[in-house]
Design a protein around this motif. Structure first.
Motif, mmCIF file in Angstrom:
data_model
loop_
_atom_site.group_PDB
_atom_site.id
_atom_site.type_symbol
_atom_site.label_atom_id
_atom_site.label_comp_id
_atom_site.label_asym_id
_atom_site.label_seq_id
_atom_site.Cartn_x
_atom_site.Cartn_y
_atom_site.Cartn_z
ATOM 1 N N HIS A 116 -8.819 -3.345 2.538
ATOM 2 C CA HIS A 116 -8.983 -4.398 3.729
ATOM 3 C C HIS A 116 -8.751 -5.835 2.884
ATOM 4 O O HIS A 116 -8.370 -5.710 1.762
ATOM 5 C CB HIS A 116 -10.190 -4.370 4.190
ATOM 6 N N HIS A 134 -10.539 -8.806 2.625
ATOM 7 C CA HIS A 134 -11.530 -9.815 2.308
ATOM 8 C C HIS A 134 -11.208 -10.299 0.877
ATOM 9 O O HIS A 134 -10.625 -9.645 0.233
ATOM 10 C CB HIS A 134 -12.956 -9.252 2.490
ATOM 11 N N TYR A 194 -11.220 -8.595 -2.522
ATOM 12 C CA TYR A 194 -10.430 -7.520 -2.740
ATOM 13 C C TYR A 194 -8.936 -8.017 -2.659
ATOM 14 O O TYR A 194 -8.183 -7.329 -3.256
ATOM 15 C CB TYR A 194 -10.545 -6.350 -1.530
ATOM 16 N N HIS A 213 -16.457 -2.253 9.091
ATOM 17 C CA HIS A 213 -16.798 -3.239 8.280
ATOM 18 C C HIS A 213 -15.810 -4.590 8.621
ATOM 19 O O HIS A 213 -16.159 -5.659 8.721
ATOM 20 C CB HIS A 213 -16.633 -3.104 6.814
ATOM 21 N N ASP A 240 -14.793 -1.654 1.332
ATOM 22 C CA ASP A 240 -16.307 -2.258 1.985
ATOM 23 C C ASP A 240 -16.706 -1.204 3.122
ATOM 24 O O ASP A 240 -17.687 -2.011 3.671
ATOM 25 C CB ASP A 240 -16.108 -3.428 2.098
HETATM 26 ZN ZN ZN Z 1 -15.393 -6.822 2.784
#
Ligand code: ZN
Length: 229
Positions: free
Chosen positions: A70, A72, A75, A145, A167
């Motif tokens: 993902h 975010h 990351y 998430h 996550d």
């Molecule tokens: Zn995340």
């Protein structure tokens, strides 16, 4: 809490990276209040992405493919290393759309940042619930998430299966007790469905689990420059 990036030396595809960490000098780059939420503790320079790769005798410039679970900030911050290169950045179509939308409309700004959500990355989107992205490397859509989060399943010849959950689970307690991490789960119903899928996948494969930020779990495994085959 730890931030994890995974390097795979693939016999056909070459060097593959799964997620990229926060990026260089992220407390300064992100500024307040994010540098407070993600306060840096026990930091040493060899934790930086390029230096961690160098520890394994490789160069970040040799990376041939990046897979993102993902997008975010903690990351994807390290995607800055691939700006202006033709290294393909594989991510689920839904996640990519959501991340650009979140930054553009500021609807989830902070979780996603304009620092790396840029057009001069070689974005490669995939769709559907499942993809064998390379031999032995499978990604499974696991919404909850975020709307387009994918976990990665790696099948190793000697060490068996490993599942990297990004996550979907921050720490092992989220997985063991089937309990999401509070406000960070954007859609609870999706999370519950994904949780069932992952539990069954783990049972079927006997996989080792690596959770997004779990220091206790990571401490049980070999980390760079040690590796699994
Ligand atoms: Zn995340």
């Amino acid at each position: 809490m730890v931030v994890i990036s995974v390097m795979i030396e693939h016999p056909i595809e070459g060097l593959i990276l799964f997620e990229t960490g926060c990026g260089k000098d992220y407390p300064e780059a992100w500024g307040a209040p994010l540098n407070d939420i993600f306060a840096r503790v026990d930091y040493t320079e060899d934790q930086e992405l390029d230096m961690a790769i160098a520890k394994c005798g490789k160069n970040i410039k040799d990376v041939k493919m990046v897979i993102m679970g993902h997008l975010h900030l903690d990351y994807a911050g390290g995607l800055e290393n691939f700006l202006g290169t033709d290294v393909p950045i594989y991510v689920h179509e839904t996640e990519l759309k959501h991340a650009f939308y979140s930054v553009a409309t500021k609807s989830d700004l902070g979780a996603y940042l304009p620092h790396y959500m840029k057009f001069d990355l070689n974005w490669q989107a995939f769709s559907g619930d499942f993809l064998e992205i390379a031999q032995g490397i499978n990604v499974h859509l696991a919404k909850g998430h975020t709307p387009g989060l994918c976990i990665m399943q790696v099948n190793l010849q000697d060490s068996g299966t490993c599942i990297f959950t990004t996550d979907m689970y921050h720490v092992y307690e989220n997985f063991d007790s089937s309990h999401p991490q509070g406000w960070l789960a954007r859609d609870h119903d999706d999370w519950v469905r994904s949780n069932q899928m992952i539990h069954m996948l783990q049972k079927r494969t006997g996989a080792k689990m690596v959770f997004g930020h779990c220091a206790d779990t990571l401490a049980k495994y070999k980390t760079a420059p040690e590796h699994y085959t």
